[in-house]
Motif scaffolding. Structure first.
Motif, short mmCIF file in Angstrom:
data_model
loop_
_atom_site.label_atom_id
_atom_site.label_comp_id
_atom_site.label_asym_id
_atom_site.label_seq_id
_atom_site.Cartn_x
_atom_site.Cartn_y
_atom_site.Cartn_z
N HIS A 71 0.83 -1.21 0.00
CA HIS A 71 0.00 0.00 0.00
C HIS A 71 0.87 1.26 0.00
O HIS A 71 0.64 2.19 -0.79
CB HIS A 71 -0.92 -0.02 1.22
CG HIS A 71 -1.51 1.32 1.56
ND1 HIS A 71 -2.54 1.89 0.84
CD2 HIS A 71 -1.20 2.20 2.56
CE1 HIS A 71 -2.84 3.06 1.37
NE2 HIS A 71 -2.05 3.27 2.41
N CYS A 75 1.13 4.05 -3.01
CA CYS A 75 0.82 5.46 -2.77
C CYS A 75 2.00 6.35 -3.12
O CYS A 75 1.83 7.45 -3.67
CB CYS A 75 0.41 5.67 -1.31
SG CYS A 75 -1.19 4.96 -0.88
N TRP A 84 1.65 3.95 -13.22
CA TRP A 84 0.48 3.10 -13.39
C TRP A 84 0.41 2.52 -14.80
O TRP A 84 -0.03 1.37 -14.98
CB TRP A 84 -0.80 3.87 -13.07
CG TRP A 84 -0.96 4.17 -11.61
CD1 TRP A 84 -0.88 5.39 -11.00
CD2 TRP A 84 -1.21 3.21 -10.57
NE1 TRP A 84 -1.07 5.25 -9.65
CE2 TRP A 84 -1.27 3.93 -9.35
CE3 TRP A 84 -1.37 1.83 -10.55
CZ2 TRP A 84 -1.51 3.31 -8.13
CZ3 TRP A 84 -1.61 1.20 -9.33
CH2 TRP A 84 -1.67 1.94 -8.14
N LEU A 104 -3.52 -5.75 -5.67
CA LEU A 104 -4.25 -4.50 -5.85
C LEU A 104 -5.65 -4.60 -5.25
O LEU A 104 -6.13 -3.66 -4.60
CB LEU A 104 -4.32 -4.14 -7.33
CG LEU A 104 -3.00 -3.82 -8.03
CD1 LEU A 104 -3.26 -3.31 -9.45
CD2 LEU A 104 -2.15 -2.83 -7.26
N HIS A 105 -6.29 -5.73 -5.48
CA HIS A 105 -7.65 -5.91 -4.97
C HIS A 105 -7.68 -5.81 -3.44
O HIS A 105 -8.50 -5.07 -2.87
CB HIS A 105 -8.19 -7.26 -5.42
CG HIS A 105 -9.53 -7.60 -4.85
ND1 HIS A 105 -10.70 -7.00 -5.27
CD2 HIS A 105 -9.89 -8.47 -3.87
CE1 HIS A 105 -11.72 -7.48 -4.58
NE2 HIS A 105 -11.26 -8.38 -3.72
N HIS A 108 -6.66 -2.39 -1.87
CA HIS A 108 -7.79 -1.46 -1.93
C HIS A 108 -8.84 -1.82 -0.88
O HIS A 108 -9.41 -0.93 -0.23
CB HIS A 108 -8.41 -1.48 -3.33
CG HIS A 108 -9.56 -0.53 -3.48
ND1 HIS A 108 -9.41 0.84 -3.50
CD2 HIS A 108 -10.90 -0.76 -3.59
CE1 HIS A 108 -10.59 1.41 -3.62
NE2 HIS A 108 -11.51 0.46 -3.68
N GLN A 109 -9.09 -3.11 -0.71
CA GLN A 109 -10.10 -3.55 0.26
C GLN A 109 -9.69 -3.22 1.69
O GLN A 109 -10.51 -2.77 2.49
CB GLN A 109 -10.33 -5.06 0.12
CG GLN A 109 -11.05 -5.48 -1.14
CD GLN A 109 -12.49 -5.02 -1.17
OE1 GLN A 109 -13.20 -5.10 -0.18
NE2 GLN A 109 -12.93 -4.51 -2.31
N GLY A 112 -7.89 0.97 1.37
CA GLY A 112 -8.43 2.01 0.51
C GLY A 112 -7.40 2.59 -0.44
O GLY A 112 -7.46 3.77 -0.80
N THR A 113 -6.43 1.78 -0.82
CA THR A 113 -5.37 2.24 -1.72
C THR A 113 -5.97 2.81 -3.00
O THR A 113 -6.78 2.14 -3.66
CB THR A 113 -4.43 1.07 -2.08
OG1 THR A 113 -4.05 0.39 -0.88
CG2 THR A 113 -3.20 1.57 -2.81
N PRO A 114 -5.61 4.04 -3.35
CA PRO A 114 -6.16 4.63 -4.58
C PRO A 114 -5.54 3.99 -5.83
O PRO A 114 -4.35 4.15 -6.09
CB PRO A 114 -5.78 6.11 -4.46
CG PRO A 114 -4.57 6.13 -3.57
CD PRO A 114 -4.72 4.97 -2.63
N ILE A 115 -6.34 3.26 -6.57
CA ILE A 115 -5.88 2.56 -7.77
C ILE A 115 -6.75 3.01 -8.94
O ILE A 115 -7.98 2.93 -8.85
CB ILE A 115 -5.96 1.04 -7.59
CG1 ILE A 115 -5.10 0.59 -6.40
CG2 ILE A 115 -5.52 0.31 -8.87
CD1 ILE A 115 -5.35 -0.82 -5.96
N LEU A 120 -7.33 -1.54 -12.79
CA LEU A 120 -8.09 -2.70 -12.32
C LEU A 120 -8.79 -3.40 -13.48
O LEU A 120 -8.83 -4.64 -13.54
CB LEU A 120 -9.12 -2.26 -11.27
CG LEU A 120 -8.54 -1.69 -9.97
CD1 LEU A 120 -9.66 -1.17 -9.07
CD2 LEU A 120 -7.70 -2.73 -9.23
#
Length: 206
Positions: A71, A75, A84, A104-105, A108-109, A112-115, A120
């Motif tokens: 994470h 960031c 990216w 990544l999944h 984020h879960q 809350g990593t901004p992807i 995705l």
């Protein structure tokens, strides 16, 4: 002090995933001291995710702190304009798109990593079949979260064990896997018996 883990390749040669170190070395970035180099940003993340999802521990499970590291890396490097756009192609080139998908999944879960949505979407074809995806979405959080010391969960213990077996299945062929897990089970059984014997000895001495 600082602990340094030195290894010459990401995965054993028997792994189902290719893990030749040459592309990682070729893309490494030189530091201020020209004798020192570090992995490229995308390779740092892929390296961390391969270790996270292809190792595992039957007792400890997956390490949430390792996902937290991912994470932080996402960031930090996500602020670079080209990062990216290069991440998914790099994962495909190295054969690590499935660990990246899971990483990544779940980053984020959990955090809350901004992807970017297009990243995705680009990884959707790296997702496993629907039943496996549903199962892994259940197992991975159970294996990541630390167990309660006073109220251990049998379901979480099963999840950690299944993730552990999966990791080893991807790291070695079936024959070697059976031999390896049998040896591990024997060592664990011997350790359990030894603990029981010591406990009984302590009781006799009291």
């Amino acid at each position: 002090g600082t602990e340094i883990d030195i290894h010459h390749r990401l995965l054993p040669k028997t792994s189902h995933l290719a893990s030749a170190p040459a592309p990682l070395f070729a893309a490494a970035r030189t530091l201020a001291d020209p004798r020192l180099r570090i992995l490229a940003p995308a390779d740092m993340i892929l390296h961390a995710l391969v270790h996270l999802f292809l190792e595992g521990d039957p007792d400890e499970g997956l390490r949430l702190r390792d996902l937290a590291d991912v994470h932080d890396l996402l960031c930090h490097h996500g602020q670079e304009p080209a990062f990216w756009a290069s991440l998914v192609p790099r994962a495909r080139a190295l054969g690590f798109q499935r660990p990246l998908f899971y990483g990544l999944h779940h980053a984020h879960q959990f955090f809350g990593t901004p992807i970017p949505p297009d990243v995705l979407h680009e990884l959707e074809d790296a997702a496993p079949a629907w039943p496996i995806r549903k199962l892994m979405n259940r197992l991975i959080p159970l294996a990541l979260l630390p167990g309660h010391p006073d109220h251990p969960s049998r379901l979480a213990a099963l999840a950690r064990w299944l993730i552990y077996v999966r990791a080893h299945w991807l790291r070695m062929p079936p024959g070697l896997l059976i031999k390896h897990l049998s040896h591990k089970a024997w060592l664990r059984l011997r350790g359990f018996r030894k603990r029981v014997d010591l406990a009984q000895l302590d009781l006799k001495q009291q």
